[in-house]
Design a protein around this motif. Structure first.
Motif, PDB file in Angstrom:
ATOM      1  N   ASP A  79     -32.543 -33.727  49.779  1.00 46.12           N
ATOM      2  CA  ASP A  79     -31.431 -34.159  50.635  1.00 46.12           C
ATOM      3  C   ASP A  79     -30.282 -34.808  49.877  1.00 46.12           C
ATOM      4  OD1 ASP A  79     -33.184 -33.414  52.646  1.00 46.12           O
ATOM      5  OD2 ASP A  79     -33.973 -35.428  52.885  1.00 46.12           O
ATOM      6  N   GLY A  80     -30.454 -35.094  48.605  1.00 44.83           N
ATOM      7  CA  GLY A  80     -29.441 -35.849  47.877  1.00 44.83           C
ATOM      8  C   GLY A  80     -29.438 -37.299  48.330  1.00 44.83           C
ATOM      9  N   ILE A  81     -28.464 -38.071  47.803  1.00 49.84           N
ATOM     10  CA  ILE A  81     -28.296 -39.458  48.253  1.00 49.84           C
ATOM     11  C   ILE A  81     -26.914 -39.538  48.866  1.00 49.84           C
ATOM     12  CG2 ILE A  81     -28.359 -41.890  47.603  1.00 49.84           C
ATOM     13  CD1 ILE A  81     -29.874 -41.076  45.055  1.00 49.84           C
ATOM     14  N   PRO A  82     -26.845 -39.532  50.199  1.00 46.52           N
ATOM     15  CA  PRO A  82     -25.539 -39.484  50.865  1.00 46.52           C
ATOM     16  C   PRO A  82     -24.618 -40.599  50.377  1.00 46.52           C
ATOM     17  CG  PRO A  82     -27.327 -39.268  52.468  1.00 46.52           C
ATOM     18  CD  PRO A  82     -27.961 -39.598  51.148  1.00 46.52           C
ATOM     19  N   GLY A  83     -23.360 -40.240  50.225  1.00 45.06           N
ATOM     20  CA  GLY A  83     -22.381 -41.245  49.814  1.00 45.06           C
ATOM     21  C   GLY A  83     -22.345 -41.484  48.317  1.00 45.06           C
ATOM     22  N   THR A  84     -23.167 -40.747  47.547  1.00 49.58           N
ATOM     23  CA  THR A  84     -23.128 -40.871  46.090  1.00 49.58           C
ATOM     24  C   THR A  84     -22.897 -39.483  45.497  1.00 49.58           C
ATOM     25  OG1 THR A  84     -25.415 -40.349  45.519  1.00 49.58           O
ATOM     26  CG2 THR A  84     -24.984 -42.589  46.315  1.00 49.58           C
ATOM     27  N   GLY A  85     -22.849 -39.421  44.187  1.00 45.36           N
ATOM     28  CA  GLY A  85     -22.651 -38.152  43.502  1.00 45.36           C
ATOM     29  C   GLY A  85     -23.918 -37.307  43.408  1.00 45.36           C
ATOM     30  N   MET A  86     -25.017 -37.774  43.997  1.00 43.42           N
ATOM     31  CA  MET A  86     -26.274 -37.023  43.935  1.00 43.42           C
ATOM     32  C   MET A  86     -26.341 -36.036  45.104  1.00 43.42           C
ATOM     33  SD  MET A  86     -29.221 -36.293  42.677  1.00 43.42           S
ATOM     34  CE  MET A  86     -30.470 -35.211  43.364  1.00 43.42           C
ATOM     35  N   PRO A  87     -26.187 -34.722  44.795  1.00 39.83           N
ATOM     36  CA  PRO A  87     -26.162 -33.722  45.870  1.00 39.83           C
ATOM     37  C   PRO A  87     -27.574 -33.301  46.282  1.00 39.83           C
ATOM     38  CG  PRO A  87     -25.855 -32.644  43.733  1.00 39.83           C
ATOM     39  CD  PRO A  87     -26.031 -34.129  43.449  1.00 39.83           C
ATOM     40  N   ALA A  88     -27.693 -32.727  47.469  1.00 39.80           N
ATOM     41  CA  ALA A  88     -28.936 -32.059  47.851  1.00 39.80           C
ATOM     42  C   ALA A  88     -29.048 -30.797  46.987  1.00 39.80           C
ATOM     43  CB  ALA A  88     -28.901 -31.691  49.330  1.00 39.80           C
ATOM     44  N   ILE A  89     -30.224 -30.547  46.407  1.00 37.42           N
ATOM     45  CA  ILE A  89     -30.384 -29.371  45.561  1.00 37.42           C
ATOM     46  C   ILE A  89     -31.041 -28.283  46.406  1.00 37.42           C
ATOM     47  CG2 ILE A  89     -31.239 -28.506  43.344  1.00 37.42           C
ATOM     48  CD1 ILE A  89     -29.387 -30.856  42.943  1.00 37.42           C
ATOM     49  N   SER A  91     -31.041 -25.065  46.143  1.00 36.45           N
ATOM     50  CA  SER A  91     -31.490 -23.822  45.534  1.00 36.45           C
ATOM     51  C   SER A  91     -32.963 -23.841  45.119  1.00 36.45           C
ATOM     52  CB  SER A  91     -30.594 -23.509  44.337  1.00 36.45           C
ATOM     53  OG  SER A  91     -30.405 -24.667  43.568  1.00 36.45           O
ATOM     54  N   LEU A  92     -33.639 -24.970  45.280  1.00 39.74           N
ATOM     55  CA  LEU A  92     -35.055 -25.027  44.920  1.00 39.74           C
ATOM     56  C   LEU A  92     -35.926 -24.840  46.162  1.00 39.74           C
ATOM     57  CD1 LEU A  92     -34.974 -28.205  42.621  1.00 39.74           C
ATOM     58  CD2 LEU A  92     -35.106 -25.824  41.886  1.00 39.74           C
ATOM     59  N   ASP A  93     -36.990 -24.041  46.024  1.00 39.35           N
ATOM     60  CA  ASP A  93     -37.918 -23.986  47.162  1.00 39.35           C
ATOM     61  C   ASP A  93     -38.918 -25.153  47.036  1.00 39.35           C
ATOM     62  OD1 ASP A  93     -40.045 -23.306  45.477  1.00 39.35           O
ATOM     63  OD2 ASP A  93     -39.775 -21.150  45.791  1.00 39.35           O
ATOM     64  N   ASP A  94     -39.821 -25.276  47.983  1.00 39.18           N
ATOM     65  CA  ASP A  94     -40.677 -26.461  48.033  1.00 39.18           C
ATOM     66  C   ASP A  94     -41.574 -26.604  46.807  1.00 39.18           C
ATOM     67  OD1 ASP A  94     -39.486 -26.808  50.432  1.00 39.18           O
ATOM     68  OD2 ASP A  94     -41.190 -26.121  51.623  1.00 39.18           O
ATOM     69  N   THR A  95     -42.122 -25.475  46.348  1.00 44.08           N
ATOM     70  CA  THR A  95     -42.980 -25.523  45.160  1.00 44.08           C
ATOM     71  C   THR A  95     -42.173 -26.002  43.954  1.00 44.08           C
ATOM     72  OG1 THR A  95     -44.135 -23.617  46.043  1.00 44.08           O
ATOM     73  CG2 THR A  95     -44.541 -24.164  43.740  1.00 44.08           C
ATOM     74  N   GLN A  96     -40.978 -25.452  43.820  1.00 44.43           N
ATOM     75  CA  GLN A  96     -40.140 -25.826  42.675  1.00 44.43           C
ATOM     76  C   GLN A  96     -39.733 -27.296  42.751  1.00 44.43           C
ATOM     77  OE1 GLN A  96     -37.179 -22.729  43.326  1.00 44.43           O
ATOM     78  NE2 GLN A  96     -37.859 -21.658  41.489  1.00 44.43           N
ATOM     79  N   THR A  97     -39.409 -27.749  43.960  1.00 50.97           N
ATOM     80  CA  THR A  97     -39.029 -29.153  44.131  1.00 50.97           C
ATOM     81  C   THR A  97     -40.167 -30.070  43.687  1.00 50.97           C
ATOM     82  OG1 THR A  97     -37.575 -28.623  45.980  1.00 50.97           O
ATOM     83  CG2 THR A  97     -38.316 -30.891  45.820  1.00 50.97           C
ATOM     84  N   THR A  98     -41.379 -29.728  44.085  1.00 47.73           N
ATOM     85  CA  THR A  98     -42.525 -30.541  43.695  1.00 47.73           C
ATOM     86  C   THR A  98     -42.702 -30.553  42.177  1.00 47.73           C
ATOM     87  OG1 THR A  98     -43.555 -29.782  45.733  1.00 47.73           O
ATOM     88  CG2 THR A  98     -44.967 -30.916  44.179  1.00 47.73           C
ATOM     89  N   ARG A  99     -42.477 -29.402  41.558  1.00 47.18           N
ATOM     90  CA  ARG A  99     -42.627 -29.339  40.090  1.00 47.18           C
ATOM     91  C   ARG A  99     -41.567 -30.180  39.387  1.00 47.18           C
ATOM     92  NH1 ARG A  99     -44.217 -22.927  39.356  1.00 47.18           N
ATOM     93  NH2 ARG A  99     -46.313 -23.174  40.231  1.00 47.18           N
ATOM     94  N   VAL A 100     -40.326 -30.067  39.841  1.00 50.51           N
ATOM     95  CA  VAL A 100     -39.260 -30.872  39.217  1.00 50.51           C
ATOM     96  C   VAL A 100     -39.563 -32.356  39.407  1.00 50.51           C
ATOM     97  CG1 VAL A 100     -36.824 -31.493  39.253  1.00 50.51           C
ATOM     98  CG2 VAL A 100     -37.479 -29.132  39.539  1.00 50.51           C
ATOM     99  N   ALA A 101     -39.983 -32.706  40.631  1.00 50.52           N
ATOM    100  CA  ALA A 101     -40.303 -34.119  40.907  1.00 50.52           C
ATOM    101  C   ALA A 101     -41.399 -34.594  39.960  1.00 50.52           C
ATOM    102  CB  ALA A 101     -40.717 -34.286  42.366  1.00 50.52           C
TER     103      ALA A 101
END
Ligand code: HEC
Ligand code: HEC
Length: 260
Positions: A79-89, A91-101
């Motif tokens: 989801d990103g961090i609203p109001g900051t420069g951190m965007p929602a990413i 382009s990653l699916d759920d598996t990829q998000t878990t791996r990056v995390a």
């Protein structure tokens, strides 16, 4: 896709046996290697190739500002961090998000990056030689034409901080959050002002000059009106500060963090 994961998460959370286990604990070494690869593609341009920060925060430290647990880490990537420069990413699916995390979590277990200089001395350079409080506020001290720096060490990494001092216009133009820092030059019959645009609509514009005073103009009264893109009101410090001074100031800025 996103909703599917949410349902799955609720199911996992409501099953007591699974409660203690984060999906990050299930990742294999291969998953983490894939997470690193994905990090380089999707995150490194802001967080640095090794996660030590740049335009985005330093992630290679034990305690992060917004993250208390694995679930929050995943949510920030989704989801990103609203109001900051951190965007929602997206382009990653759920598996990829878990791996990056999972990969990001390993970064925090490494040593915090070393400071290039002496933060205590840097504080004096900031106040005396650099004249920085004329434009920045730290913990209530200073004047605020530039961004507040009270917790800049949470948000920015070493390289970005250094380039903010040496080539501010370049650093600024890389930063999504500072699109708002637009320099304008306006002239009326009586007045000529260069400063930051604070507000603008069809009929008027408000400008804060370097001394901190706010000027309001009706556009009809303007003889000249120039928007100066990729320009910073901040001086370039590469020549006026010695290499040692720069290292020390950057270290001081890195030390400015929220208490955790
Ligand atoms: C366009 C630049 C950009 C990209 C791309 C980006 N980030 Fe960020 N990220 C930021 C910025 C800026 C912040 C700091 C927000 C703040 O504190 O104002 C941040 C903050 C974070 C935080 C919170 C840090 C803390 O101290 O709590 C995490 C975690 C994070 N990012 C992870 C990621 C991951 C993982 C990726 C890639 C999947 C990513 N970011 C991609 C700019 C970016
Ligand atoms: C004349 C005003 C002025 C002075 C003096 C000044 N700055 Fe700035 N600074 C700004 C402005 C305006 C910005 C916003 C970005 C831009 O326009 O470049 C900025 C941006 C920054 C940033 C980037 C912050 C971020 O989160 O992106 C840092 C770091 C910084 N300044 C540090 C310093 C330090 C350290 C000094 C003294 C050595 C200093 N500044 C002196 C006006 C100033």
């Amino acid at each position: 896709m996103k909703n599917g994961r949410l349902v799955a998460l609720v199911l996992i959370l409501s099953s007591p046996a699974a409660m203690a286990q984060s999906p990050l604990d299930l990742l294999t070494a291969g998953d983490l290697a894939d997470g690193e690869r994905l990090f380089r593609i999707h995150c490194a341009r802001c967080h640095g190739i090794d996660g030590a920060g740049g335009e985005g925060s330093n992630l290679a430290r034990p305690a992060l500002q917004y993250v208390n647990d694995d679930e929050q880490l995943i949510a920030i990537i989704d989801d990103g961090i609203p109001g900051t420069g951190m965007p929602a990413i997206w382009s990653l699916d759920d598996t990829q998000t878990t791996r990056v995390a999972g990969y990001v979590r390993t970064l925090g277990r490494l040593e915090a990056e070393e400071m290039p200089g002496d933060p205590g001395r840097g504080r004096r350079v900031y106040q005396d030689i650099g004249g920085c409080p004329a434009c920045h506020i730290i913990a209530g001290h200073g004047i605020g034409i530039g961004p507040e720096l009270t917790t800049v060490g949470d948000q920015r990494g070493l390289d970005y901080l250094r380039s903010s001092l040496v080539a501010p216009a370049e650093a600024q133009s890389q930063t999504a959050g500072y699109k708002d820092y637009l320099t304008v030059r306006v002239r009326t019959l009586e007045d000529r002002v260069e400063g930051l645009r604070i507000n603008e609509d069809a009929f008027s514009i408000q400008v804060r000059d370097v001394a901190g005073s706010v000027h309001s103009f009706r556009k009809d009264d303007l003889i000249e009106f120039e928007k100066v893109f990729a320009h910073s009101l901040m001086p370039e410090y590469g020549a006026s500060l010695s290499g040692q001074d720069l290292d020390d100031v950057v270290s001081y800025l890195m030390s400015l963090r929220s208490e955790r």
